[in-house]
Scaffold this motif. Structure first.
Motif: not given
Length: 207
Positions: A120-123, A152-155, A187-193, A196-198
């Motif tokens: 997510a830090s790469l975004l 991100l999806e895999g993580a 997990l919710a925060a990661l789903a948001g990232k 965003e990548c999508d």
């Protein structure tokens, strides 16, 4: 320390992929996500390097190099966690196995979430290079973004599956409650990232 995994940064790619393809679980899906994160960081670094006479791009090159190294270390560390996780699951039934599985699952979730946060830090750099990147390597920027999207999806998938396992091993009023709540928020925060990548990947494909 004895390890069942191999280090991606110091191993020929074919050897590492061969080990990944074996029924070992170390390295496993989490380590693969970390390697995909490293690949994304490397491609973004290339786009930044091909963007001359720009201070922001020069800063991005150094930043992305650090992230790439962190991602390869994360892949190695996740392999160690995977080996411990597999060893715990292989134990004979009983209280010791139960405790070992719970501890190993907590560590596996932490590892997957750490890989997700690193991705997510790469975004920020994806957004930056989408604005200032050399258009001649736009295809590489798109590949970097799609690779990051997969990482991100895999993580997220890996952490979610392990959290489900941890929840099944939870006992009433035990110490896992705060861990589970923290993991659910992460997990919710990661789903948001991931979302965003999508959006960024979709935008890059349409331009």
């Amino acid at each position: 320390m004895s390890r069942d995994d191999i280090v991606p940064a110091r191993t020929p790619l074919e050897d590492w992929l061969g080990r990944l393809a074996e029924a070992r679980g170390a390295p496993g899906g989490g380590a693969a996500c970390a390697v995909m994160t490293a690949i994304s960081a490397a491609l973004l670094g290339m786009v930044a390097a091909y963007t001359p006479d720009d201070i922001a791009a020069e800063q991005a090159v150094r930043r992305l190099q650090r992230t790439r190294h962190e991602a390869t270390r994360a892949a190695e560390e996740d392999g160690v966690r995977s080996a411990a996780f597999g060893a715990a699951l292989a134990m004979s039934e009983g209280p010791e196995r139960e405790q070992a599985v719970r501890q190993a699952t907590v560590e596996a979730i932490e590892s997957s979430l750490a890989i997700g946060r690193l991705g997510a830090s790469l975004l920020d750099d994806v957004h930056l290079l989408a604005d200032i990147g050399n258009p001649h390597v736009d295809a590489d920027l798109r590949v970097a973004t799609e690779t990051l999207r997969a990482a991100l999806e895999g993580a997220h998938l890996t952490a979610e599956a392990n959290l489900d396992l941890l929840t099944r091993h939870r006992k009433q009023d035990d110490e896992l409650g705060p861990h589970i709540e923290e993991f659910e928020r992460a997990l919710a925060a990661l789903a948001g990232k991931r979302s965003e990548c999508d959006d960024v990947a979709t935008s890059l494909r349409s331009r």
